[in-house]
Design an enzyme around this catalytic site. Structure first.
Site, short mmCIF file in Angstrom:
data_model
loop_
_atom_site.label_atom_id
_atom_site.label_comp_id
_atom_site.label_asym_id
_atom_site.label_seq_id
_atom_site.Cartn_x
_atom_site.Cartn_y
_atom_site.Cartn_z
N SER A 140 20.26 -89.80 -9.60
CA SER A 140 20.42 -88.73 -10.72
C SER A 140 19.35 -88.94 -11.65
O SER A 140 18.92 -90.29 -11.81
CB SER A 140 21.76 -88.78 -11.19
OG SER A 140 21.79 -87.78 -12.19
N TYR A 154 29.49 -92.77 -14.32
CA TYR A 154 28.45 -92.08 -13.40
C TYR A 154 27.06 -92.68 -13.28
O TYR A 154 26.39 -92.74 -12.34
CB TYR A 154 28.72 -90.46 -13.45
CG TYR A 154 27.54 -89.83 -12.87
CD1 TYR A 154 27.94 -89.44 -11.61
CD2 TYR A 154 26.60 -89.16 -13.47
CE1 TYR A 154 27.10 -88.60 -10.85
CE2 TYR A 154 25.76 -88.38 -12.66
CZ TYR A 154 25.67 -88.15 -11.38
OH TYR A 154 24.83 -87.59 -10.73
N LYS A 158 24.87 -94.21 -10.33
CA LYS A 158 23.42 -93.68 -9.77
C LYS A 158 22.52 -94.81 -9.91
O LYS A 158 21.42 -94.62 -9.16
CB LYS A 158 23.17 -92.20 -10.44
CG LYS A 158 24.16 -91.26 -10.01
CD LYS A 158 24.20 -90.98 -8.62
CE LYS A 158 24.83 -89.93 -8.08
NZ LYS A 158 24.76 -89.64 -6.59
#
Length: 250
Positions: A140, A154, A158
């Site tokens: 991401s 998160y 990633k």
């Protein structure tokens, strides 16, 4: 782009970018193994692409490692994937680091990193024996910089996908198995579009001001780089991260 039809396993196939990617792979003639925990969406997608190519479905939650092992073991030699796309994961919970705890991070790693390793370790042995493979992992833009749509756990997960990608690419390069990652910026999938509409107008304007093209990306635009990395033409491209983010500076 691919001269020889291959068998592609798409993890997280039933929604968003991966559903559109599955359609594109089917159009170019690749056989599909579609894996997702959403049985209804999986059945609908399989019915659609079955008009274009051979398809099998695996209705399993890839975070359930034992069930995933059992499901992938049902694939005969003819269905052993030569292409693996790890598109599972995501998190649209916006939370400051002061609201996070260790359990939050553990959950994010379990959703975004562990499934990538699970799929790779189960699929790569056959690729090595065949002397051919393409692995594409979804990171991401958040894993490369920061996220307006999520949280530090998160982003950390990633970022870990990028590190995993580079190490596995190094190990598998002698076997003609390439391993790459795509770092999508804000792409207007159904999930992101819903979260986007909930944001105040001023926040949306602030986010867009940081994206040189001035808008969110479309799902169709997100597929192209993944499709290339799945192709035979990408044989000299490994250990890379392709940023698809509208020009956002890294």
């Amino acid at each position: 782009m691919t001269a020889t039809p291959r068998t592609a396993l798409v993890v997280g196939a039933a929604g968003g970018i991966c559903a559109e990617l599955s359609r594109a792979l089917a159009r170019r003639g690749d056989r599909l193994v579609l894996l997702d925990s959403d049985g209804a969406a999986l059945k609908e997608l399989a019915g659609e692409v079955a008009e274009l190519t051979q398809v099998r479905t695996l209705n399993v939650d890839i975070t359930d490692v034992r069930s995933t092992e059992e499901q992938l073991a049902t694939l005969s030699a003819g269905w052993a994937p030569q292409i693996l796309v790890n598109g599972v994961g995501g998190d649209t919970r916006v939370a400051p680091v002061t609201d996070l705890d260790e359990a939050f991070l553990t959950e994010s790693l379990a959703r975004n990193v562990v499934p990538v390793l699970t799929a790779i370790r189960l699929c790569v042995p056959a690729m090595r024996r065949a002397g051919y493979g393409r692995v594409v992992n979804f990171s991401s833009a958040g894993g490369r910089t920061y996220s307006h749509f999520s949280n530090a756990a998160y982003v950390a997960a990633k970022a870990a996908v990028v590190g995993l990608t580079k190490q596995v690419a190094y190990e598998l390069a002698p076997f003609r198995v390439t391993v790459n990652a795509v770092a999508h910026g804000p792409i207007a999938t159904e999930r992101i579009a819903t979260a986007w509409e909930r944001r105040p107008a001023a926040e949306r304007e602030q986010v867009l001001s940081k994206i040189p093209v001035g808008r969110l990306g479309t799902v169709a635009e997100a597929v192209g780089s993944v499709l290339y990395l799945c192709s035979e033409e990408a044989g000299y491209t490994t250990g890379t991260v392709i940023d698809v983010n509208g020009g956002l500076l890294i």
